[in-house]
Design a protein around this motif. Sequence first.
Motif, PDB file in Angstrom:
ATOM      1  N   SER A 158      -8.364  33.611 -20.826  1.00 50.53           N
ATOM      2  CA  SER A 158      -7.452  34.107 -21.837  1.00 50.53           C
ATOM      3  C   SER A 158      -5.998  34.014 -21.382  1.00 50.53           C
ATOM      4  O   SER A 158      -5.090  34.232 -22.170  1.00 50.53           O
ATOM      5  CB  SER A 158      -7.801  35.550 -22.192  1.00 50.53           C
ATOM      6  OG  SER A 158      -7.684  36.351 -21.037  1.00 50.53           O
ATOM      7  N   GLU A 159      -5.764  33.687 -20.091  1.00 46.36           N
ATOM      8  CA  GLU A 159      -4.413  33.639 -19.557  1.00 46.36           C
ATOM      9  C   GLU A 159      -3.666  32.370 -19.960  1.00 46.36           C
ATOM     10  O   GLU A 159      -2.462  32.392 -20.119  1.00 46.36           O
ATOM     11  CB  GLU A 159      -4.447  33.736 -18.037  1.00 46.36           C
ATOM     12  CG  GLU A 159      -4.998  35.040 -17.521  1.00 46.36           C
ATOM     13  CD  GLU A 159      -5.082  35.063 -16.002  1.00 46.36           C
ATOM     14  OE1 GLU A 159      -4.334  34.308 -15.347  1.00 46.36           O
ATOM     15  OE2 GLU A 159      -5.886  35.833 -15.491  1.00 46.36           O
ATOM     16  N   HIS A 160      -4.354  31.232 -20.080  1.00 44.70           N
ATOM     17  CA  HIS A 160      -3.706  29.951 -20.337  1.00 44.70           C
ATOM     18  C   HIS A 160      -4.319  29.285 -21.563  1.00 44.70           C
ATOM     19  O   HIS A 160      -5.460  29.552 -21.931  1.00 44.70           O
ATOM     20  CB  HIS A 160      -3.879  29.008 -19.139  1.00 44.70           C
ATOM     21  CG  HIS A 160      -3.346  29.561 -17.849  1.00 44.70           C
ATOM     22  ND1 HIS A 160      -2.015  29.724 -17.602  1.00 44.70           N
ATOM     23  CD2 HIS A 160      -3.981  29.995 -16.734  1.00 44.70           C
ATOM     24  CE1 HIS A 160      -1.834  30.222 -16.401  1.00 44.70           C
ATOM     25  NE2 HIS A 160      -3.016  30.409 -15.846  1.00 44.70           N
ATOM     26  N   SER A 161      -3.553  28.362 -22.118  1.00 44.60           N
ATOM     27  CA  SER A 161      -4.091  27.555 -23.212  1.00 44.60           C
ATOM     28  C   SER A 161      -5.147  26.620 -22.636  1.00 44.60           C
ATOM     29  O   SER A 161      -5.158  26.356 -21.431  1.00 44.60           O
ATOM     30  CB  SER A 161      -2.967  26.754 -23.866  1.00 44.60           C
ATOM     31  OG  SER A 161      -2.503  25.757 -22.969  1.00 44.60           O
ATOM     32  N   PRO A 162      -6.007  26.070 -23.472  1.00 44.21           N
ATOM     33  CA  PRO A 162      -7.032  25.149 -22.969  1.00 44.21           C
ATOM     34  C   PRO A 162      -6.440  23.939 -22.246  1.00 44.21           C
ATOM     35  O   PRO A 162      -6.989  23.485 -21.246  1.00 44.21           O
ATOM     36  CB  PRO A 162      -7.781  24.729 -24.227  1.00 44.21           C
ATOM     37  CG  PRO A 162      -7.562  25.848 -25.192  1.00 44.21           C
ATOM     38  CD  PRO A 162      -6.197  26.380 -24.881  1.00 44.21           C
ATOM     39  N   GLU A 163      -5.306  23.440 -22.730  1.00 44.18           N
ATOM     40  CA  GLU A 163      -4.678  22.272 -22.094  1.00 44.18           C
ATOM     41  C   GLU A 163      -4.177  22.617 -20.685  1.00 44.18           C
ATOM     42  O   GLU A 163      -4.403  21.876 -19.738  1.00 44.18           O
ATOM     43  CB  GLU A 163      -3.495  21.755 -22.936  1.00 44.18           C
ATOM     44  CG  GLU A 163      -3.887  21.214 -24.283  1.00 44.18           C
ATOM     45  CD  GLU A 163      -4.022  22.296 -25.359  1.00 44.18           C
ATOM     46  OE1 GLU A 163      -3.614  23.463 -25.125  1.00 44.18           O
ATOM     47  OE2 GLU A 163      -4.582  21.989 -26.422  1.00 44.18           O
ATOM     48  N   VAL A 164      -3.500  23.759 -20.568  1.00 38.23           N
ATOM     49  CA  VAL A 164      -2.984  24.181 -19.267  1.00 38.23           C
ATOM     50  C   VAL A 164      -4.136  24.476 -18.312  1.00 38.23           C
ATOM     51  O   VAL A 164      -4.106  24.098 -17.136  1.00 38.23           O
ATOM     52  CB  VAL A 164      -2.048  25.409 -19.411  1.00 38.23           C
ATOM     53  CG1 VAL A 164      -1.676  25.978 -18.065  1.00 38.23           C
ATOM     54  CG2 VAL A 164      -0.804  25.039 -20.205  1.00 38.23           C
ATOM     55  N   SER A 165      -5.164  25.134 -18.822  1.00 42.53           N
ATOM     56  CA  SER A 165      -6.333  25.433 -17.987  1.00 42.53           C
ATOM     57  C   SER A 165      -6.978  24.152 -17.473  1.00 42.53           C
ATOM     58  O   SER A 165      -7.364  24.072 -16.308  1.00 42.53           O
ATOM     59  CB  SER A 165      -7.361  26.251 -18.771  1.00 42.53           C
ATOM     60  OG  SER A 165      -6.847  27.517 -19.069  1.00 42.53           O
ATOM     61  N   ALA A 166      -7.091  23.143 -18.341  1.00 46.87           N
ATOM     62  CA  ALA A 166      -7.680  21.863 -17.937  1.00 46.87           C
ATOM     63  C   ALA A 166      -6.823  21.181 -16.881  1.00 46.87           C
ATOM     64  O   ALA A 166      -7.346  20.633 -15.896  1.00 46.87           O
ATOM     65  CB  ALA A 166      -7.856  20.964 -19.150  1.00 46.87           C
ATOM     66  N   GLU A 167      -5.501  21.208 -17.055  1.00 45.18           N
ATOM     67  CA  GLU A 167      -4.601  20.596 -16.074  1.00 45.18           C
ATOM     68  C   GLU A 167      -4.688  21.310 -14.733  1.00 45.18           C
ATOM     69  O   GLU A 167      -4.718  20.672 -13.679  1.00 45.18           O
ATOM     70  CB  GLU A 167      -3.162  20.619 -16.586  1.00 45.18           C
ATOM     71  CG  GLU A 167      -2.905  19.643 -17.708  1.00 45.18           C
ATOM     72  CD  GLU A 167      -1.492  19.766 -18.281  1.00 45.18           C
ATOM     73  OE1 GLU A 167      -0.650  20.440 -17.649  1.00 45.18           O
ATOM     74  OE2 GLU A 167      -1.248  19.180 -19.336  1.00 45.18           O
ATOM     75  N   LEU A 168      -4.720  22.637 -14.768  1.00 46.91           N
ATOM     76  CA  LEU A 168      -4.830  23.407 -13.526  1.00 46.91           C
ATOM     77  C   LEU A 168      -6.155  23.129 -12.821  1.00 46.91           C
ATOM     78  O   LEU A 168      -6.207  22.993 -11.600  1.00 46.91           O
ATOM     79  CB  LEU A 168      -4.691  24.904 -13.804  1.00 46.91           C
ATOM     80  CG  LEU A 168      -3.300  25.385 -14.207  1.00 46.91           C
ATOM     81  CD1 LEU A 168      -3.348  26.855 -14.642  1.00 46.91           C
ATOM     82  CD2 LEU A 168      -2.315  25.205 -13.065  1.00 46.91           C
ATOM     83  N   LYS A 169      -7.216  23.049 -13.599  1.00 42.53           N
ATOM     84  CA  LYS A 169      -8.531  22.775 -13.022  1.00 42.53           C
ATOM     85  C   LYS A 169      -8.557  21.388 -12.386  1.00 42.53           C
ATOM     86  O   LYS A 169      -9.094  21.205 -11.284  1.00 42.53           O
ATOM     87  CB  LYS A 169      -9.608  22.898 -14.099  1.00 42.53           C
ATOM     88  CG  LYS A 169     -11.004  22.793 -13.573  1.00 42.53           C
ATOM     89  CD  LYS A 169     -12.023  23.046 -14.649  1.00 42.53           C
ATOM     90  CE  LYS A 169     -13.429  22.945 -14.124  1.00 42.53           C
ATOM     91  NZ  LYS A 169     -14.428  23.170 -15.160  1.00 42.53           N
ATOM     92  N   ASP A 170      -7.946  20.395 -13.067  1.00 43.46           N
ATOM     93  CA  ASP A 170      -7.888  19.038 -12.512  1.00 43.46           C
ATOM     94  C   ASP A 170      -7.062  18.995 -11.233  1.00 43.46           C
ATOM     95  O   ASP A 170      -7.442  18.340 -10.257  1.00 43.46           O
ATOM     96  CB  ASP A 170      -7.298  18.058 -13.538  1.00 43.46           C
ATOM     97  CG  ASP A 170      -8.263  17.725 -14.662  1.00 43.46           C
ATOM     98  OD1 ASP A 170      -9.480  17.996 -14.508  1.00 43.46           O
ATOM     99  OD2 ASP A 170      -7.810  17.194 -15.699  1.00 43.46           O
ATOM    100  N   ALA A 171      -5.927  19.695 -11.234  1.00 42.74           N
ATOM    101  CA  ALA A 171      -5.078  19.715 -10.045  1.00 42.74           C
ATOM    102  C   ALA A 171      -5.800  20.379  -8.877  1.00 42.74           C
ATOM    103  O   ALA A 171      -5.744  19.907  -7.744  1.00 42.74           O
ATOM    104  CB  ALA A 171      -3.772  20.444 -10.349  1.00 42.74           C
ATOM    105  N   LYS A 172      -6.499  21.485  -9.162  1.00 41.79           N
ATOM    106  CA  LYS A 172      -7.245  22.188  -8.120  1.00 41.79           C
ATOM    107  C   LYS A 172      -8.359  21.299  -7.572  1.00 41.79           C
ATOM    108  O   LYS A 172      -8.556  21.208  -6.362  1.00 41.79           O
ATOM    109  CB  LYS A 172      -7.827  23.479  -8.694  1.00 41.79           C
ATOM    110  CG  LYS A 172      -8.575  24.315  -7.705  1.00 41.79           C
ATOM    111  CD  LYS A 172      -9.084  25.589  -8.355  1.00 41.79           C
ATOM    112  CE  LYS A 172      -9.916  26.425  -7.436  1.00 41.79           C
ATOM    113  NZ  LYS A 172     -10.427  27.633  -8.087  1.00 41.79           N
TER     114      LYS A 172
END
Length: 157
Positions: A87-101
Amino acid sequence: MSDIKQYYEEHGKRVYLYLYSMCHESDTAEELMQETFCQAIRCLHKYNGSCSVYTWLCGIAKNLWLRELDRRKRHPIAQPDETIASSEHSPEVSAELKDAKLNLLKQIHHLPEQEKELLLLRATGALSFREIGEIFGKTENWARVTYYRAKQKISKE
């Protein structure tokens, strides 16, 4: 027996942080820390003073963690579903963060084992360079240089 109690009071929290830096699970780190001190009680007569008590305890802890990893490989357990949206990030931001991690973890995974362990120990803030050097049987300066070089390898990629 009073030696172990003193060792626990002096080093228990740091041994826990060391284990947590490797497993990233508080329950597992707590359980392994307790097992570390149980084994230390059984092997206290083998401690010869050639290294600090903390280094000796971390050696026991590391071996227990490696055994735990081996056990997990033989008996995998289901992992929680990470696809649940945060609930903290939009789906796009969450996906980018997950990819970066994921990319960072892949880069760390391809480092030599010693550099990987050193980087994770330092990045989690669990240990100083002096303590890391003691664990590896090296100097504080060696730990600093090796950490810097491992970071450089990851930055290049």
